[in-house]
Design a protein around this motif. Structure first.
Motif, short mmCIF file in Angstrom:
data_model
loop_
_atom_site.label_atom_id
_atom_site.label_comp_id
_atom_site.label_asym_id
_atom_site.label_seq_id
_atom_site.Cartn_x
_atom_site.Cartn_y
_atom_site.Cartn_z
N TYR A 1 0.79 -0.90 0.26
CA TYR A 1 0.07 0.28 0.17
C TYR A 1 0.85 1.26 -0.22
O TYR A 1 1.55 1.63 0.82
CB TYR A 1 -0.71 0.23 0.78
N THR A 2 0.99 1.75 -1.16
CA THR A 2 1.62 3.27 -1.35
C THR A 2 1.13 4.49 -0.18
O THR A 2 -0.12 4.06 -0.61
CB THR A 2 1.94 3.75 -2.73
N SER A 3 2.09 4.56 0.01
CA SER A 3 2.30 5.79 1.10
C SER A 3 1.87 6.88 0.71
O SER A 3 2.89 7.82 0.29
CB SER A 3 3.63 6.05 2.07
N LEU B 1 2.67 13.50 7.68
CA LEU B 1 3.96 12.93 6.74
C LEU B 1 3.87 11.61 6.34
O LEU B 1 2.68 11.27 6.96
CB LEU B 1 5.37 12.81 7.24
N THR B 2 4.04 10.74 4.94
CA THR B 2 3.82 9.74 4.52
C THR B 2 4.62 8.49 5.22
O THR B 2 5.39 9.25 6.34
CB THR B 2 4.30 9.44 3.75
N PRO B 3 4.48 7.72 5.71
CA PRO B 3 5.44 7.23 6.71
C PRO B 3 6.93 6.67 6.00
O PRO B 3 7.38 6.70 7.10
CB PRO B 3 4.80 4.91 6.35
N SER B 4 6.87 7.07 4.97
CA SER B 4 8.68 7.20 4.42
C SER B 4 8.98 8.41 4.47
O SER B 4 10.01 8.45 3.79
CB SER B 4 8.19 6.76 2.84
N LYS C 1 7.90 11.16 4.03
CA LYS C 1 7.13 12.66 2.64
C LYS C 1 6.59 13.40 2.97
O LYS C 1 5.51 13.13 3.71
CB LYS C 1 6.99 12.08 1.02
N LEU C 2 6.86 14.50 2.65
CA LEU C 2 5.88 15.99 2.91
C LEU C 2 3.92 15.40 2.00
O LEU C 2 4.62 15.64 0.90
CB LEU C 2 6.27 17.17 2.45
N ARG C 3 3.24 15.47 3.10
CA ARG C 3 2.17 15.42 2.19
C ARG C 3 1.49 16.64 2.54
O ARG C 3 0.83 17.35 3.45
CB ARG C 3 1.09 14.47 3.28
N GLY D 1 14.28 6.70 -3.23
CA GLY D 1 13.46 6.54 -2.08
C GLY D 1 12.79 8.62 -2.18
O GLY D 1 11.55 9.06 -2.35
N ALA D 2 13.46 10.04 -2.55
CA ALA D 2 13.65 11.05 -2.45
C ALA D 2 15.14 11.72 -3.77
O ALA D 2 15.62 10.59 -3.74
CB ALA D 2 13.11 11.19 -1.38
#
Length: 634
Positions: A184-186, A584-587, A589-591, A362-363
């Motif tokens: 499930y993609t964050s 933030l996502t679990p990884s 990343k900024l939401r 990842g970023a």
């Protein structure tokens, strides 16, 4: 449409599943160390023979519980030996692993359980067990299994409980095209979607990464011997999972750590020869090393690395320049001095003395961070991928590392650039699609070639097939003046400042660019003590000492862009961006949409006054307003 491929890559034989990687090694190299578990006295090594036996015991427990082929089995927990054993056991019996981030909320867990049709679940902590039980709402066939209990599953019956005709039948029925996992993609907006990955997808991504990078996963660079790595990436994220499979395939001694915060203290004793990290981890290590390396040495390392990157790019005839914008302090990218040998020795000791390369993905990664590690003698191998391609699409090779790019496609993968600049991907690593609630997992193997994967990222290929990522469609800001701004370029640099915990650049349809800041609590307290800032007083955020320090970060970031793209105003938030609050996502990343909604009033204040004048080159004038939000939502 331009495209590039290095030709055919490895594929998993049709009659094999991922468990075969461990089973085959247990027969051919049984005493080779596969994994290492942290224990009070250091590290406990686990050979392929022992790992295979433990996986078979766990698989036997799953069969006795009634787990059927195609059943979705949840895995909630941090990276650990038990997580790996549970995952391999699920795959061995033809079931489907559904990873859940340990930071997931009850709402997210409920969505994943319902959408995937999950019927069984492992969980790490008592809190996780309670969370899953409550969120599942009776959907599971039995109470969640504690991961810690896996050690006793085989002991309860003795011998090899999975050495039965039923285990063999189930294992042999698994195919390369069988569904292995639903990740499930964050996502940065809305509820996550379940990306399906087959055994073949994960193998193609992992095995071809190993083959593409020479001996990186097989031999240590200090004169030979088994390669070793510390894996602290979350296994719920496909990047961590792919690196794990790559290590099992290659025979890499892999130490398992639950979080990136435990990496730096563990390196000296474990002595990794290579690592795989996201930029967040590299930035944290860089900040942590400041206890052993002074500022002059850090700047000298950055300058040395930038100069080397520029030379590499020039030799390749590349116009990226290795990303050599400066030393991270606004000074030119030419070394005026070399890093102090004693400081280099201290850094090497902290790293364990064998570290030569770090795969970063990842970023986006700030170019001065890559240069910093290069100046310390550690090469950063930038890579590119996404969940829908089982992580690996491109990666730089140790022998041909080209800074400023994310490398060439791994064997078997084709990268194309559409007419509008979008990066397209095709190959055996590409997902068959997204999970549809209620679908039959056996349908996945018959889905056929998914064709081109539209990534949503923008990029270009150089003459040698090295990919350069130039932005992401959804994250490009367009100001009201029509200027395109890449926020991640500025944010990556801002986060390098010791005082900055996180930053988000804003400016979509606005007259100028601004930024929200959160601060590192420990650094803020130290600054408050030395500068006489009363953090309990109203208006502490306007203290000149604080504003001067933040202007350092803004000046440095603005030096990367044109005046029209530069940050004109900032707003300091008293709290942190957190996963729990939805920022933030679990990884990590900024939401962006959620942050903009949560701090809408603060953002409006940034644009309420008359717009400030554009800064002079690489400099923010002292008149740039900088004030903190009065409150932050829970």
């Amino acid at each position: 449409m331009s495209q590039y491929t290095l030709g055919a890559g490895l594929v998993l034989p049709d009659d094999r599943g991922l468990y075969s990687l461990v089973h085959d090694r247990a027969r051919t190299t049984p005493e080779l160390v596969a994994l290492s578990r942290p224990v009070a006295a250091g590290w406990a090594d686990v050979t392929y023979r022992d790992l295979d036996a433990h996986v078979r015991q766990a698989a036997g427990g799953l069969l006795r519980a009634g787990v059927e082929a195609g059943d979705r089995v949840g895995l909630l927990g941090r990276t650990s030996y038990e997580w790996v054993v549970a995952d391999l056991a699920v795959l061995a019996v033809g079931a489907v692993t559904v990873p859940i981030f340990p930071t997931a909320s009850s709402t997210q867990i409920a969505h994943i359980v319902t959408d995937s049709g999950m019927r069984w679940c492992f969980a790490e902590t008592p809190e996780h067990l309670e969370l899953v039980t409550a969120a599942a709402g009776g959907a599971l066939h039995t109470a969640p299994w504690p991961l810690a209990d896996l050690d006793g599953w085989g002991a309860a019956t003795g011998g090899d409980p999975a050495g039965t005709a039923e285990f063999t039948r189930r294992r042999d029925a698994v195919r390369a095209g069988s569904l292995a996992t639903i990740v499930y993609t964050s996502g940065t907006t809305g509820m996550p979607k379940g990306c399906m990955l087959t055994h073949g997808n994960l193998f193609a991504s992992s095995a071809n990464t190993v083959e593409h990078t020479g001996d990186l996963f097989r031999l240590a660079g200090d004169g030979g011997g088994q390669a070793s790595t510390l894996l602290c990436l979350p296994l719920a994220h496909v990047f961590g999972r792919t690196i794990l499979v790559a290590c099992l395939y290659a025979g890499t001694r892999t130490g398992l750590l639950p979080a990136v915060t435990e990496l730096l203290p563990a390196m000296a004793t474990f002595r990794p020869s290579a690592l795989a990290l996201v930029p967040y981890g590299l930035e944290k290590i860089r900040k942590g090393l400041r206890r052993a390396i002074d500022t002059d040495t850090e700047l000298a390392a950055v300058a040395t690395g930038l100069a080397a990157a520029t030379a590499t790019a020039a030799a390749a005839g590349d116009d990226t320049g290795g990303g050599a914008e400066g030393n991270g302090d606004g000074s030119p990218g030419r070394p005026t001095s070399r890093p102090d040998p004693a400081a280099l020795a201290r850094a090497s000791t902290v790293f364990g003395g064998r570290l030569t390369h770090v795969i970063s993905g990842g970023a986006s990664l700030d170019t001065t961070t890559a240069a910093y590690y290069r100046g310390l003698g550690v090469e950063i191998l930038n890579c590119y991928g996404l969940t829908e391609a089982a992580t690996a699409v491109t990666v730089n090779q140790p022998a041909t590392n080209r800074p400023g790019t994310v490398g060439q496609p791994i064997p078997g993968t084709t990268v194309a650039i559409a007419d509008d600049g979008e990066v397209l991907v095709a190959g055996p690593n590409v997902s068959p699609g997204y999970w549809r609630a209620g679908q039959d997992p056996s349908e996945v193997a018959a889905a056929g070639d998914p064709g081109w994967l539209h990534t949503g990222d923008l990029g270009r290929l150089d003459a040698d097939g090295f990919l350069v990522i130039t932005g992401r469609r959804k994250e490009i800001l367009v100001t009201s003046g029509g200027k395109n701004v890449t926020p991640t370029l500025l944010e990556d640099r801002l986060r390098l400042h010791p005082l900055v915990a996180d930053a988000m650049v804003i400016g979509e349809a606005r007259p100028y660019v601004a930024a929200l800041f959160t601060l590192e609590p420990a650094v803020l307290r130290t600054l408050a003590d030395t500068a006489g800032i009363d953090l309990d007083a109203d208006g502490w955020w306007e203290h000149p000492g604080l504003l001067d320090r933040l202007r350092e970060a803004v000046d440095d970031a603005n030096g990367l862009v044109s005046r029209a793209e530069s940050i004109r105003r900032i707003r300091v938030l008293p709290g942190q961006f957190t996963i729990d609050a939805g920022h933030l996502t679990p990884s990590m990343k900024l939401r962006r949409a959620q942050i903009e909604a949560a701090f809408a009033a603060e953002i409006e204040e940034l644009y309420a006054a008359a717009p400030p004048a554009p800064p002079a080159a690489a400099s923010v004038p002292a008149t740039v307003p900088a004030a903190a939000a009065a409150s932050t939502p829970a």
